[in-house]
Design a protein around this motif. Sequence first.
Motif, PDB file in Angstrom:
ATOM      1  N   LEU A   1     -11.383   5.484  -2.374  1.00 20.12           N
ATOM      2  CA  LEU A   1     -12.218   5.005  -1.286  1.00 20.12           C
ATOM      3  C   LEU A   1     -13.558   5.714  -1.345  1.00 20.12           C
ATOM      4  O   LEU A   1     -13.631   6.924  -1.106  1.00 20.12           O
TER       5      LEU A   1
ATOM      6  N   TYR B   1       0.804  -1.218   0.000  1.00 17.89           N
ATOM      7  CA  TYR B   1       0.000   0.000   0.000  1.00 17.89           C
ATOM      8  C   TYR B   1       0.841   1.273   0.000  1.00 17.89           C
ATOM      9  O   TYR B   1       0.302   2.358  -0.221  1.00 17.89           O
TER      10      TYR B   1
ATOM     11  N   SER C   1      -0.399   5.321   1.683  1.00 20.73           N
ATOM     12  CA  SER C   1      -1.184   5.356   0.443  1.00 20.73           C
ATOM     13  C   SER C   1      -1.580   6.782   0.089  1.00 20.73           C
ATOM     14  O   SER C   1      -1.673   7.664   0.950  1.00 20.73           O
TER      15      SER C   1
ATOM     16  N   VAL D   1      -6.567  13.132   3.080  1.00 20.85           N
ATOM     17  CA  VAL D   1      -6.904  12.534   1.796  1.00 20.85           C
ATOM     18  C   VAL D   1      -7.272  13.630   0.810  1.00 20.85           C
ATOM     19  O   VAL D   1      -7.483  14.787   1.186  1.00 20.85           O
TER      20      VAL D   1
ATOM     21  N   VAL E   1      -4.634   8.534  -0.942  1.00 20.50           N
ATOM     22  CA  VAL E   1      -6.061   8.224  -0.877  1.00 20.50           C
ATOM     23  C   VAL E   1      -6.882   9.354  -1.477  1.00 20.50           C
ATOM     24  O   VAL E   1      -6.714  10.525  -1.108  1.00 20.50           O
TER      25      VAL E   1
ATOM     26  N   LEU F   1      -5.063   3.862   5.975  1.00 15.97           N
ATOM     27  CA  LEU F   1      -4.370   3.889   4.686  1.00 15.97           C
ATOM     28  C   LEU F   1      -3.332   5.014   4.638  1.00 15.97           C
ATOM     29  O   LEU F   1      -2.238   4.832   4.085  1.00 15.97           O
ATOM     30  N   GLN F   2      -3.660   6.156   5.196  1.00 15.44           N
ATOM     31  CA  GLN F   2      -2.699   7.249   5.228  1.00 15.44           C
ATOM     32  C   GLN F   2      -1.478   6.853   6.046  1.00 15.44           C
ATOM     33  O   GLN F   2      -0.344   7.179   5.684  1.00 15.44           O
TER      34      GLN F   2
ATOM     35  N   HIS G   1     -15.765   7.742   2.221  1.00 12.34           N
ATOM     36  CA  HIS G   1     -14.695   8.089   3.163  1.00 12.34           C
ATOM     37  C   HIS G   1     -15.146   9.030   4.268  1.00 12.34           C
ATOM     38  O   HIS G   1     -14.442   9.189   5.262  1.00 12.34           O
TER      39      HIS G   1
ATOM     40  N   GLY H   1     -10.913  10.202  -1.737  1.00 14.72           N
ATOM     41  CA  GLY H   1     -12.214   9.786  -1.237  1.00 14.72           C
ATOM     42  C   GLY H   1     -13.345  10.409  -2.024  1.00 14.72           C
ATOM     43  O   GLY H   1     -13.260  11.572  -2.437  1.00 14.72           O
TER      44      GLY H   1
ATOM     45  N   VAL I   1      -5.256   4.934  -4.009  1.00 11.34           N
ATOM     46  CA  VAL I   1      -6.462   4.273  -3.512  1.00 11.34           C
ATOM     47  C   VAL I   1      -7.659   5.185  -3.719  1.00 11.34           C
ATOM     48  O   VAL I   1      -7.624   6.365  -3.345  1.00 11.34           O
TER      49      VAL I   1
ATOM     50  N   SER J   1      -9.568   5.532   6.026  1.00 17.63           N
ATOM     51  CA  SER J   1      -8.752   6.622   5.485  1.00 17.63           C
ATOM     52  C   SER J   1      -7.532   6.876   6.362  1.00 17.63           C
ATOM     53  O   SER J   1      -6.407   7.042   5.858  1.00 17.63           O
TER      54      SER J   1
END
Length: 356
Positions: free
Chosen positions: A13, A6, A33, A58, A35, A28-29, A16, A37, A11, A25
């Motif tokens: 999402l 990742y 990643s 994000v 991200v 993943l951060q 989110h 959203g 990504v 979120s």
Amino acid sequence: MNTEIYRGARVLLTGHTGFKGSWLSIWLQRLGSKVTGLALDPPTQPNLFTEANVGGLVTDLRGDIRNLDDVAEAVRQAEPDVVFHLAAQPLVRLSYNEPKYTFDTNVGGTVNVLEALRASKSVRAIVVVTSDKCYENREWPYAYRESDPLGGRDPYSASKGAAEIVAASYARSFFDGVGVPLATARAGNVIGGGDWAADRIIPDAVRALQDGQPVPVRNPDAVRPWQHVLEPLCGYLALGACLLARPDGIHYAEAWNFAPAASSCQPVRALISAFIQHYGTGAWTDLSDKQVQAPHEANLLALAADKAFRRLGWRPRWDFGQAVQHASSWYRRHGGGESALDLCIEDIESYIRSES
């Protein structure tokens, strides 16, 4: 779980701004990643997205998954490697009041997400999140497996069963042939800090406790497989990592259950009693005899997650007591002024450490 996959991944999402989406979120951060959203405005006030400043972590796009143009533009901007589709109308009781909105969002919205991804040249893996309620629930003690029939008595459950059928059709008709694995993930009855939705037992409890009122409990004897929100999110991430792995990802393009141990299947009365004990104050009151023509809600539903244990290496890390303790502590400490983002990160780090 191969979390390194990742790092630097793009990504997309959906959802989110919701409860699960905000937690994912943040996670993943933390994994590195990039991200993007796509969602409507946060559904409640207060909400975890705002309290934890998730919008600062994000690329925050607002749009309605019922609108194909909104979804297509988000896919164009994100150029995702992997997609986690969480956006949904998530409430059983609301689905009785707004069935068309529920089907338009949960079924039509899933169609729009997958239709937009058909045109994407970047996407390498897709995870569609549905619900444990996608199964034809006969309210027996048998734990449902991925091969059991789909169904749904209420509009919410039916919409999630239909979303599963939509995802399977798109996978077989369009994505399998071009080597883009699409999988679905089924889980439910999550608890954890930052949920303020209506008609959910823990948010209802927090509101009552903060107002100095007894917690209203509609169905104290209803049994659910309670799990902390980080449990299924870990499952989604593990599944996404397997889908992204080349060349074996296509072998994971199936439906997957993510459920707690059998000991976490507890009646609502046990959940609320434990939550209040950890919170440190309060009481609850039984409203089951006071409901008039209340909409049907299942009394028993459990999933078997053997397949995820065997093939993904996923397994629950926090038992019922730990899940309740972490959820209760989050609300108590946040109510005392601590940062929502710091509390989420603390829980994520604690969860990761508990792997051993």
